[in-house]
Motif scaffolding. Structure first.
Motif, PDB file in Angstrom:
ATOM      1  N   LEU A 131       0.814  -1.214   0.000  1.00  0.00           N
ATOM      2  CA  LEU A 131       0.000   0.000   0.000  1.00  0.00           C
ATOM      3  C   LEU A 131       0.853   1.272   0.000  1.00  0.00           C
ATOM      4  CD1 LEU A 131      -2.756  -1.104   2.535  1.00  0.00           C
ATOM      5  CD2 LEU A 131      -2.848  -1.162   0.037  1.00  0.00           C
ATOM      6  N   SER A 132       2.155   1.102   0.160  1.00  0.00           N
ATOM      7  CA  SER A 132       3.062   2.251   0.200  1.00  0.00           C
ATOM      8  C   SER A 132       3.203   2.891  -1.180  1.00  0.00           C
ATOM      9  CB  SER A 132       4.443   1.810   0.700  1.00  0.00           C
ATOM     10  OG  SER A 132       5.374   2.843   0.544  1.00  0.00           O
ATOM     11  N   LYS A 133       3.397   4.211  -1.197  1.00  0.00           N
ATOM     12  CA  LYS A 133       3.599   4.938  -2.450  1.00  0.00           C
ATOM     13  C   LYS A 133       5.062   5.332  -2.631  1.00  0.00           C
ATOM     14  CE  LYS A 133      -1.122   6.741  -2.631  1.00  0.00           C
ATOM     15  NZ  LYS A 133      -1.972   7.959  -2.706  1.00  0.00           N
ATOM     16  N   SER A 134       5.923   4.677  -1.867  1.00  0.00           N
ATOM     17  CA  SER A 134       7.360   4.975  -1.947  1.00  0.00           C
ATOM     18  C   SER A 134       7.925   4.541  -3.296  1.00  0.00           C
ATOM     19  CB  SER A 134       8.112   4.239  -0.829  1.00  0.00           C
ATOM     20  OG  SER A 134       7.560   4.570   0.432  1.00  0.00           O
ATOM     21  N   ASN A 135       9.053   5.173  -3.676  1.00  0.00           N
ATOM     22  CA  ASN A 135       9.699   4.777  -4.929  1.00  0.00           C
ATOM     23  C   ASN A 135      10.466   3.469  -4.731  1.00  0.00           C
ATOM     24  OD1 ASN A 135      12.329   5.348  -3.840  1.00  0.00           O
ATOM     25  ND2 ASN A 135      11.982   7.514  -4.278  1.00  0.00           N
TER      26      ASN A 135
ATOM     27  N   ARG B  23      -1.287 -15.089  -1.752  1.00  0.00           N
ATOM     28  CA  ARG B  23      -2.587 -14.683  -1.202  1.00  0.00           C
ATOM     29  C   ARG B  23      -2.872 -13.217  -1.486  1.00  0.00           C
ATOM     30  NH1 ARG B  23      -3.885 -12.804   3.645  1.00  0.00           N
ATOM     31  NH2 ARG B  23      -1.816 -13.268   4.502  1.00  0.00           N
ATOM     32  N   PHE B  24      -1.852 -12.372  -1.302  1.00  0.00           N
ATOM     33  CA  PHE B  24      -2.020 -10.946  -1.607  1.00  0.00           C
ATOM     34  C   PHE B  24      -2.275 -10.742  -3.106  1.00  0.00           C
ATOM     35  CE2 PHE B  24      -0.010 -10.052   2.524  1.00  0.00           C
ATOM     36  CZ  PHE B  24      -0.768  -8.971   2.940  1.00  0.00           C
ATOM     37  N   LYS B  25      -1.523 -11.450  -3.926  1.00  0.00           N
ATOM     38  CA  LYS B  25      -1.628 -11.314  -5.388  1.00  0.00           C
ATOM     39  C   LYS B  25      -3.037 -11.640  -5.873  1.00  0.00           C
ATOM     40  CE  LYS B  25       0.405 -11.056  -9.573  1.00  0.00           C
ATOM     41  NZ  LYS B  25       1.307 -10.014 -10.064  1.00  0.00           N
ATOM     42  N   GLN B  26      -3.636 -12.661  -5.289  1.00  0.00           N
ATOM     43  CA  GLN B  26      -4.966 -13.093  -5.710  1.00  0.00           C
ATOM     44  C   GLN B  26      -6.058 -12.101  -5.322  1.00  0.00           C
ATOM     45  OE1 GLN B  26      -5.019 -16.948  -3.831  1.00  0.00           O
ATOM     46  NE2 GLN B  26      -4.194 -17.993  -5.643  1.00  0.00           N
ATOM     47  N   ASN B  27      -5.751 -11.228  -4.375  1.00  0.00           N
ATOM     48  CA  ASN B  27      -6.762 -10.271  -3.907  1.00  0.00           C
ATOM     49  C   ASN B  27      -6.470  -8.826  -4.325  1.00  0.00           C
ATOM     50  OD1 ASN B  27      -8.643 -11.888  -2.041  1.00  0.00           O
ATOM     51  ND2 ASN B  27      -6.629 -12.515  -1.361  1.00  0.00           N
ATOM     52  N   LEU B  28      -5.443  -8.648  -5.168  1.00  0.00           N
ATOM     53  CA  LEU B  28      -5.067  -7.299  -5.584  1.00  0.00           C
ATOM     54  C   LEU B  28      -5.090  -7.157  -7.099  1.00  0.00           C
ATOM     55  CD1 LEU B  28      -1.992  -6.763  -3.232  1.00  0.00           C
ATOM     56  CD2 LEU B  28      -4.200  -5.624  -3.020  1.00  0.00           C
TER      57      LEU B  28
ATOM     58  N   ALA C 159      -0.699  -5.154  -7.338  1.00  0.00           N
ATOM     59  CA  ALA C 159      -0.352  -6.538  -7.671  1.00  0.00           C
ATOM     60  C   ALA C 159       1.055  -6.613  -8.251  1.00  0.00           C
ATOM     61  CB  ALA C 159      -1.365  -7.097  -8.667  1.00  0.00           C
ATOM     62  N   GLU C 160       1.448  -5.583  -9.009  1.00  0.00           N
ATOM     63  CA  GLU C 160       2.796  -5.541  -9.596  1.00  0.00           C
ATOM     64  C   GLU C 160       3.862  -5.435  -8.507  1.00  0.00           C
ATOM     65  OE1 GLU C 160       2.890  -2.387 -12.423  1.00  0.00           O
ATOM     66  OE2 GLU C 160       1.271  -3.236 -13.642  1.00  0.00           O
ATOM     67  N   HIS C 161       3.528  -4.745  -7.408  1.00  0.00           N
ATOM     68  CA  HIS C 161       4.465  -4.611  -6.287  1.00  0.00           C
ATOM     69  C   HIS C 161       4.851  -5.977  -5.726  1.00  0.00           C
ATOM     70  CE1 HIS C 161       3.425  -0.166  -5.164  1.00  0.00           C
ATOM     71  NE2 HIS C 161       4.336  -0.269  -6.112  1.00  0.00           N
TER      72      HIS C 161
ATOM     73  N   PHE D 296       8.644  -7.429  -5.096  1.00  0.00           N
ATOM     74  CA  PHE D 296       9.171  -7.940  -3.830  1.00  0.00           C
ATOM     75  C   PHE D 296       9.706  -9.367  -4.018  1.00  0.00           C
ATOM     76  CE2 PHE D 296       5.599  -5.294  -1.689  1.00  0.00           C
ATOM     77  CZ  PHE D 296       6.280  -4.131  -2.002  1.00  0.00           C
ATOM     78  N   TYR D 297       8.980 -10.148  -4.800  1.00  0.00           N
ATOM     79  CA  TYR D 297       9.348 -11.539  -5.084  1.00  0.00           C
ATOM     80  C   TYR D 297      10.755 -11.617  -5.687  1.00  0.00           C
ATOM     81  CZ  TYR D 297       8.690 -16.216  -7.259  1.00  0.00           C
ATOM     82  OH  TYR D 297       8.803 -17.531  -7.660  1.00  0.00           O
TER      83      TYR D 297
END
Length: 353
Positions: free
Chosen positions: A57-61, A93-98, A103-105, A109-110
């Motif tokens: 949810l962060s808007k950081s670069n 789990r996050f990917k499936q709900n975003l 979702a790209e974030h 991270f991966y």
């Protein structure tokens, strides 16, 4: 006999006792180890979920995100396989709900946490389960960069590996329809279901060449084409669909009959009645199921004839059920003339009998 008792007394029984004691101790130690590690794993799970939520949810670069991820690596035992699995499962789990950038974030991270390398290691592992787990990671996270690693397994000799690799490859393809060119010649029933799941999940537009799918000599592709037509409610090739009833393959015929009733192809009535006499019991059952959906008053004489002459109880019951759906009065007339038919009528009208 004495020798056997000797061996039993001094070798077999002691061996069994020692094995039992060792196995009990092993299970006990495993349980103790699990209970000791449980609080740690729960703590890490909470930490991972909180961190991922904040970062997604962060808007950081990307530079700040990379720095935060680097610090996060030091806070958890990411060098442990169980920890990597835990983080990946949370990401899935996050990917499936975003959707969208959030979702790209997850994929970013991966990669930064080098978990994509861990998944690649699973795919290269000699154990089948690990290979399939790696395919699943790439598929669930929509990690398209992993396609070249999956491709060599599309025609693997092990059917389980081949199936999972194919599904992952199709799911990751930009043009899902084009990816069928890489698919093995025969599409199994399980793979057909998985492909339909991909259509649903990815919201794939209807294939432009869908008509060609039912014109092929490969019956497995034809069956998939029929399922796809039902999914998209595509009725433009009703004549071609009905013509497939002439094929000798009963599995294909069954799929055609399901398609006929799902697409409500009422023009198939005559073809179904013509096919009935020469069909197997299973196909007869499917024909009656379809006539129950698409039938009208015009098929009542056919049903009455079958009810009066049919010797197979299951098929007769199906015909009774079909006629009951279309014209109860006509069925009552038959029931008055035959006690078996009367019992079946009572059964279809009172299903709990």
């Amino acid at each position: 006999m004495d020798l056997f008792i000797l061996y039993l007394k001094y070798y077999i029984i002691p061996t069994l006792l020692i094995s039992t004691v060792l196995l009990t101790l092993l299970l006990l130690f495993k349980r103790i180890y699990y209970e000791q590690k449980k609080p740690l794993k729960e703590s890490i799970t909470n930490k991972v979920e909180i961190f991922l939520t904040e970062m997604i949810l962060s808007k950081s670069n990307k530079e700040i995100l990379r720095k935060n991820l680097s610090e996060f690596r030091k806070e958890i035992p990411l060098h442990k396989s169980w920890c990597k699995e835990m983080v990946i499962n949370d990401m899935i789990r996050f990917k499936q709900n975003l959707k969208g950038k959030s979702a790209e974030h997850v994929n970013y991270f991966y990669q930064v946490l080098k978990l994509n390398t861990y998944s690649a290691g699973l795919i290269r592992d000699f154990r089948n389960y690990n290979k399939c787990e790696g395919f699943y990671h790439y598929q669930a996270l929509d990690y398209k960069e992993g396609m070249p690693l999956i491709k060599p397994y599309l025609k693997h000799s092990n059917i389980i590996i081949q199936s999972n690799a194919n599904m992952a490859y199709i799911s990751l393809s930009k043009n899902i329809m084009e990816s069928f060119k890489e698919f093995s010649a025969k599409i199994s029933f399980l793979n057909s279901i998985k492909i339909m799941d991909i259509f649903h999940e990815k919201k794939v537009p209807m294939p432009k060449n869908i008509d060609e799918w039912i014109a092929t000599n490969n019956n497995s592709v034809t069956r998939l084409g029929l399922k796809t037509m039902v999914y998209y409610n595509y009725r433009n090739r009703s004549k071609e669909i009905i013509a497939l009833l002439k094929k000798e393959d009963d599995v294909l015929k069954k799929e055609v009959l399901i398609t006929v009733r799902e697409l409500f192809l009422t023009e198939a009535k005559e073809d179904l009645m013509s096919l009935f006499e020469t069909s197997s019991v299973e196909i007869k059952s499917e024909i009656l199921e379809s006539l129950k959906v698409i039938g009208d008053e015009s098929i009542i004489p056919f049903l009455k004839h079958q009810i009066q002459l049919e010797t197979n109880k299951d098929i007769k019951l199906k015909a009774v059920d079909c006629l009951n759906q279309l014209n109860k009065t006509a069925l009552d007339e038959l029931a008055d003339m035959d006690s078996d038919t009367a019992k079946m009528v009572k059964h279809v009208r009172e299903i709990y009998l």
